[in-house]
Design an enzyme around this catalytic site. Structure first.
Site, PDB file in Angstrom:
ATOM      1  N   HIS A 160      15.329 -59.885  -2.697  1.00 20.30           N
ATOM      2  CA  HIS A 160      16.670 -60.260  -2.222  1.00 20.30           C
ATOM      3  C   HIS A 160      17.758 -59.359  -2.812  1.00 20.30           C
ATOM      4  O   HIS A 160      18.856 -59.299  -2.282  1.00 20.30           O
ATOM      5  CB  HIS A 160      16.970 -61.716  -2.590  1.00 20.30           C
ATOM      6  CG  HIS A 160      15.972 -62.688  -2.048  1.00 20.30           C
ATOM      7  ND1 HIS A 160      15.863 -62.986  -0.712  1.00 20.30           N
ATOM      8  CD2 HIS A 160      15.014 -63.423  -2.670  1.00 20.30           C
ATOM      9  CE1 HIS A 160      14.892 -63.873  -0.522  1.00 20.30           C
ATOM     10  NE2 HIS A 160      14.372 -64.152  -1.698  1.00 20.30           N
ATOM     11  N   HIS A 211      22.561 -58.473 -11.480  1.00 21.24           N
ATOM     12  CA  HIS A 211      22.076 -58.085 -10.153  1.00 21.24           C
ATOM     13  C   HIS A 211      23.283 -57.751  -9.284  1.00 21.24           C
ATOM     14  O   HIS A 211      24.422 -57.956  -9.702  1.00 21.24           O
ATOM     15  CB  HIS A 211      21.237 -59.208  -9.534  1.00 21.24           C
ATOM     16  CG  HIS A 211      22.007 -60.472  -9.333  1.00 21.24           C
ATOM     17  ND1 HIS A 211      22.088 -61.468 -10.301  1.00 21.24           N
ATOM     18  CD2 HIS A 211      22.763 -60.918  -8.295  1.00 21.24           C
ATOM     19  CE1 HIS A 211      22.856 -62.449  -9.851  1.00 21.24           C
ATOM     20  NE2 HIS A 211      23.279 -62.136  -8.636  1.00 21.24           N
ATOM     21  N   HIS A 247      25.044 -57.321  -5.058  1.00 19.25           N
ATOM     22  CA  HIS A 247      25.066 -57.674  -3.639  1.00 19.25           C
ATOM     23  C   HIS A 247      25.844 -56.574  -2.929  1.00 19.25           C
ATOM     24  O   HIS A 247      26.884 -56.130  -3.420  1.00 19.25           O
ATOM     25  CB  HIS A 247      25.752 -59.028  -3.428  1.00 19.25           C
ATOM     26  CG  HIS A 247      25.081 -60.153  -4.149  1.00 19.25           C
ATOM     27  ND1 HIS A 247      24.087 -60.928  -3.582  1.00 19.25           N
ATOM     28  CD2 HIS A 247      25.238 -60.623  -5.416  1.00 19.25           C
ATOM     29  CE1 HIS A 247      23.676 -61.832  -4.446  1.00 19.25           C
ATOM     30  NE2 HIS A 247      24.362 -61.665  -5.582  1.00 19.25           N
ATOM     31  N   GLU A 262      30.247 -60.489  -2.210  1.00 21.21           N
ATOM     32  CA  GLU A 262      30.121 -61.907  -1.862  1.00 21.21           C
ATOM     33  C   GLU A 262      31.503 -62.562  -1.859  1.00 21.21           C
ATOM     34  O   GLU A 262      31.890 -63.209  -0.886  1.00 21.21           O
ATOM     35  CB  GLU A 262      29.187 -62.603  -2.843  1.00 21.21           C
ATOM     36  CG  GLU A 262      27.760 -62.098  -2.736  1.00 21.21           C
ATOM     37  CD  GLU A 262      26.732 -63.159  -3.072  1.00 21.21           C
ATOM     38  OE1 GLU A 262      25.944 -63.532  -2.194  1.00 21.21           O
ATOM     39  OE2 GLU A 262      26.709 -63.602  -4.245  1.00 21.21           O
ATOM     40  N   HIS A 314      27.042 -58.993 -10.575  1.00 17.62           N
ATOM     41  CA  HIS A 314      27.054 -60.281 -11.271  1.00 17.62           C
ATOM     42  C   HIS A 314      26.293 -60.140 -12.587  1.00 17.62           C
ATOM     43  O   HIS A 314      25.091 -59.875 -12.587  1.00 17.62           O
ATOM     44  CB  HIS A 314      26.384 -61.381 -10.426  1.00 17.62           C
ATOM     45  CG  HIS A 314      27.149 -61.725  -9.189  1.00 17.62           C
ATOM     46  ND1 HIS A 314      26.576 -62.395  -8.120  1.00 17.62           N
ATOM     47  CD2 HIS A 314      28.441 -61.501  -8.850  1.00 17.62           C
ATOM     48  CE1 HIS A 314      27.493 -62.562  -7.175  1.00 17.62           C
ATOM     49  NE2 HIS A 314      28.633 -62.030  -7.597  1.00 17.62           N
ATOM     50  N   THR A 342      24.904 -68.258  -5.986  1.00 12.16           N
ATOM     51  CA  THR A 342      25.112 -67.864  -4.589  1.00 12.16           C
ATOM     52  C   THR A 342      23.804 -67.680  -3.840  1.00 12.16           C
ATOM     53  O   THR A 342      23.796 -67.211  -2.702  1.00 12.16           O
ATOM     54  CB  THR A 342      25.940 -66.562  -4.493  1.00 12.16           C
ATOM     55  OG1 THR A 342      25.193 -65.496  -5.098  1.00 12.16           O
ATOM     56  CG2 THR A 342      27.288 -66.718  -5.184  1.00 12.16           C
TER      57      THR A 342
END
Length: 306
Positions: free
Chosen positions: A89, A116, A118, A128, A141, A224
């Site tokens: 992911h 990590h 996004h 996000e 994050h 999230t």
């Protein structure tokens, strides 16, 4: 014509729906059906909660909170080697529990556990959280848990057990050399469950200088990703991190578990549901002539009659 397209699209989703693992909208296919973000709440109860993340921050509605003082970063300069992993992911790095944060309106000290990211599609919108509706290319994050806990699962049972520091990225014309180790490691984790050892790095080199971290937003939210546990104190810093196009695009070379390009791995913003977003005072550290000018301005202001 537009209505017909919407009807056909709705029919397509109805036809393709099926059970499966959770996923992002960008990785859904009829061949590999999975639960996209709008269905997370049907499978994971907490994902339908009232304090979900991410959110859109409306800056004019954020209340200034004097308790949101500058953070105290401890051992953020500490160099470490760690495992970089494509978890299907995102790309995630587990960090030694040496680096801690305190202050910043937090009730206690929190220690770093992992970080990590996004991102969008080849440097397109992908953060996000959004600020006044603006979506940045990527978001970092850094996940922390209260110092007394030994694992994240236990920390998530505490309503304020986890503190996440969020950082936005902006497109730059020049290379950010501090990100060389991270970007170079990506080619070794293209496939899901791929992992490699990160060359010595530190959390400090991944984020803006400490003096540029006094302006931030704070709210109470959740993870999230499923299970979306509502146990997170969120801090989102105003000053973005610069990366050039090539560095941003490197993240889109990763693959989801079904082999599709890992792009658009962000959850859409969630309803605020009456929550209040706070902002720090954004204390600016002055020195030299700027400090002298500010001191004179204050003195002159105090000498004015009422």
């Amino acid at each position: 014509m537009q209505q017909l397209t919407l009807v056909l699209l709705a029919s397509f989703w109805a036809f393709c729906t099926g059970s499966g693992d959770w996923c992002y909208q960008s990785q859904f296919t009829c061949d590999h059906p999975c639960n996209t973000p709008e269905k997370w709440g049907h499978v994971f109860k907490d994902c339908a909660g009232e304090q979900q993340s991410p959110i859109n921050i409306v800056t004019r509605k954020a209340l200034k909170d004097e308790r949101l003082t500058p953070f105290l970063f401890n051992n953020y300069q500490q160099m470490f080697r760690a495992l970089v992993r494509n978890n299907g992911h995102s790309v995630q790095v587990e960090v030694p529990h040496l680096s801690t944060v305190a202050g910043g309106g937090l009730s206690t000290t929190y220690k770093a556990v992992q970080f990590h990211l996004h991102w969008g599609n080849n440097g397109g919108p992908g953060s996000e959280h959004t600020i006044d509706g603006e979506q940045y290319p990527m978001e970092l994050h850094i996940v922390h848990m209260k110092q007394r806990y030994t694992d994240l699962k236990t920390a998530l049972s505490d309503p304020e057990g986890v503190a996440v520091l969020g950082f936005f990225y902006e497109r730059s014309s020049s290379v950010n050399k501090k990100y060389d180790t991270i970007v170079k490691s990506l080619k070794n984790v293209i496939a899901t469950n791929g992992n490699t050892t990160l060359l010595p790095t530190s959390l400090a080199q991944l984020i803006p200088p400490q003096q540029n971290l006094t302006s931030y937003y704070r709210y109470k939210g959740s993870l999230t990703t499923p299970g979306c546990t509502e146990a997170v104190i969120w801090t989102l810093f105003e000053n973005p991190i610069p990366l050039n196009n090539e560095q941003l695009r490197a993240f889109s070379d990763l693959k989801f578990h079904n082999g599709k390009p890992m792009v658009g791995n962000f959850r859409p913003v969630q309803p605020l549901n009456g929550r209040q977003v706070f902002r720090s005072g954004g204390v600016v550290i002055l020195s030299g002539p700027a400090l002298l000018a500010a001191t004179l301005a204050v003195a002159l202001g105090l000498s004015q009659p009422n």
